[in-house]
Design an enzyme around this catalytic site. Structure first.
Site: not given
Ligand SMILES: Nc1ncnc2c1ncn2[C@@H]1O[C@H](COP(=O)(O)OS(=O)(=O)O)[C@@H](OP(=O)(O)O)[C@H]1O
Ligand SMILES: [Mg+2]
Ligand SMILES: [Mg+2]
Ligand SMILES: [Mg+2]
Length: 346
Positions: A46, A71, A134, A136-137, A139, A233, A257, A260, A274, A286
């Site tokens: 990241d 981020e 982002d 790494i979206d 992570t 999430h 991520s 999608k 979502r 995001d």
């Molecule tokens: N509690 C909660 N609710 C909703 N979203 C959250 C939550 N916590 C984190 N995040 C954010 O979700 C990002 C990843 O989204 P995704 O759609 O990839 O989620 S998932 O990993 O498929 O569940 C993820 O992005 P990255 O941190 O860049 O990975 C977060 O920004």
């Molecule tokens: Mg993200």
């Molecule tokens: Mg990220």
């Molecule tokens: Mg993150």
């Protein structure tokens, strides 16, 4: 043409960052992963990706004023216990730049890397241009060995005007082009979109970009839908009840991520739902790149009330309930189903 040079710079940055992430994912160590204060994970990739994207954008667009909303920040990396990690990140960034070979540069020091990461501290907003990154979206998906994306977009006066999504683990579509390249079963796609110019997909290992479009299905019962892999999430029970109202029979496709958004833009599935749990505020990084990748492919992205996403209010997206994505054709039906399901839930 407007923004073309900036899109080329964004693609270059995302390609290099994707390569860095692929290298790390192959041999990720537990010491490469840390937990942030919000208890979400962050890795050397990241940080490395954010430093690299910042370096490449500045090199490719030297005469432009530079504002980046990203981020990650360097606060945890400056702590004594993170010095080994910082060394690893610095080596990763220097190795990525050397193996690419495009730039004449003296190796970045650890301080240079911290500064590059911190150049992502802009707040964004409705005036001027801001890159949104982002690094790494997804992570959690990256650490699991699943889907993740490098997501980079540009805002101009609060509107997303271009976006790039590099998805290193997304399978190539089973089309003429992948068959021609004997690339079936291989992974790694990059989506790019510029306002008014459509969305294109190319393979990270090299191919010419081809235009992509969202699904043309008219009957929602035939749709398949995407949602977050992590139940924390997005509310899977709520999306299940929406799908049931639409007559969808296919099981949900759960993927980490903004991959999608890319998969939907090329018609792999027709709906993305979502619904974060109460109290979570979405961040612009995001969704900005994913949003333009889908809209330029003929799709629509709104909140659960049918309002377009507003990227002009700083780092956060303020929206009603959740985010829904589909084709123009299916959106009215989807919106009805979402509103009925939300009414029943409350
Ligand atoms: N509690 C909660 N609710 C909703 N979203 C959250 C939550 N916590 C984190 N995040 C954010 O979700 C990002 C990843 O989204 P995704 O759609 O990839 O989620 S998932 O990993 O498929 O569940 C993820 O992005 P990255 O941190 O860049 O990975 C977060 O920004
Ligand atoms: Mg993200
Ligand atoms: Mg990220
Ligand atoms: Mg993150």
């Amino acid at each position: 043409m407007a923004y073309e040079r900036k899109l080329a710079a964004a693609k270059k940055a995302a390609f290099l960052a994707a390569r860095l992430c692929q290298t790390v994912q192959k041999s990720l160590l537990s010491s490469d992963v840390r937990s942030k204060s919000d208890r979400t994970p962050v890795t050397i990739a990241d940080y490395g990706s954010q430093a690299l994207v910042s370096f490449v954008l500045k090199r490719e667009l030297p005469s432009e004023s530079f504002s980046l909303v990203a981020e990650e920040d360097s606060v945890d990396l400056r702590k004594d216990e993170s010095q080994e990690m910082l060394k690893r990140i610095t080596k990763l960034v220097n190795d990525s730049l050397s193996s690419d070979g495009t730039y004449n540069f003296s190796p970045l020091s650890e301080d240079d890397v911290l500064t590059a990461i911190d150049s992502g501290k802009s707040e964004g907003g409705s005036h001027g241009q801001h890159w949104v990154l982002d690094p790494i979206d997804g992570t959690k998906g990256f650490v699991r060995g699943d889907q993740y994306a490098i997501a980079l977009a540009l805002l101009d006066e609060g509107n997303v005007i271009l976006g790039v999504l590099a998805c290193p683990n997304l399978p190539l579509p089973n089309t003429g082009q992948s068959r021609q390249h004997s690339l079936q079963n291989q992974v790694g796609c990059l989506f790019s979109a510029r306002v008014g110019a459509g969305t294109y997909m190319e393979f990270l290992d090299g191919s010419s970009p081809t235009k992509v479009n969202v699904s043309t299905i008219e009957n929602p019962a035939e749709a398949s839908f995407f949602e977050s892999f992590e139940a924390a999430h997005s509310m899977h029970d709520l999306s299940g009840s929406i799908a049931k109202k639409l007559g969808v029979t296919a099981p949900p496709v759960r993927m980490d991520s903004q991959a999608k958004y890319g998969a939907l833009a090329r018609g792999d599935g027709a709906i993305y739902l979502r619904f974060p749990h109460e109290g979570y505020r979405e961040k612009i990084w995001d969704h900005a790149a994913g949003c333009i990748v889908v809209t330029e492919a003929g799709g629509v992205v709104t909140d659960a009330a049918g309002n377009p996403l507003d990227f002009s209010n700083g780092k956060h997206l303020d929206l009603e309930k959740g985010i829904i994505v589909t084709s123009k054709k299916l959106m009215p039906l989807l919106l009805n189903a979402v509103q009925e399901a939300l009414k029943e839930q409350s």
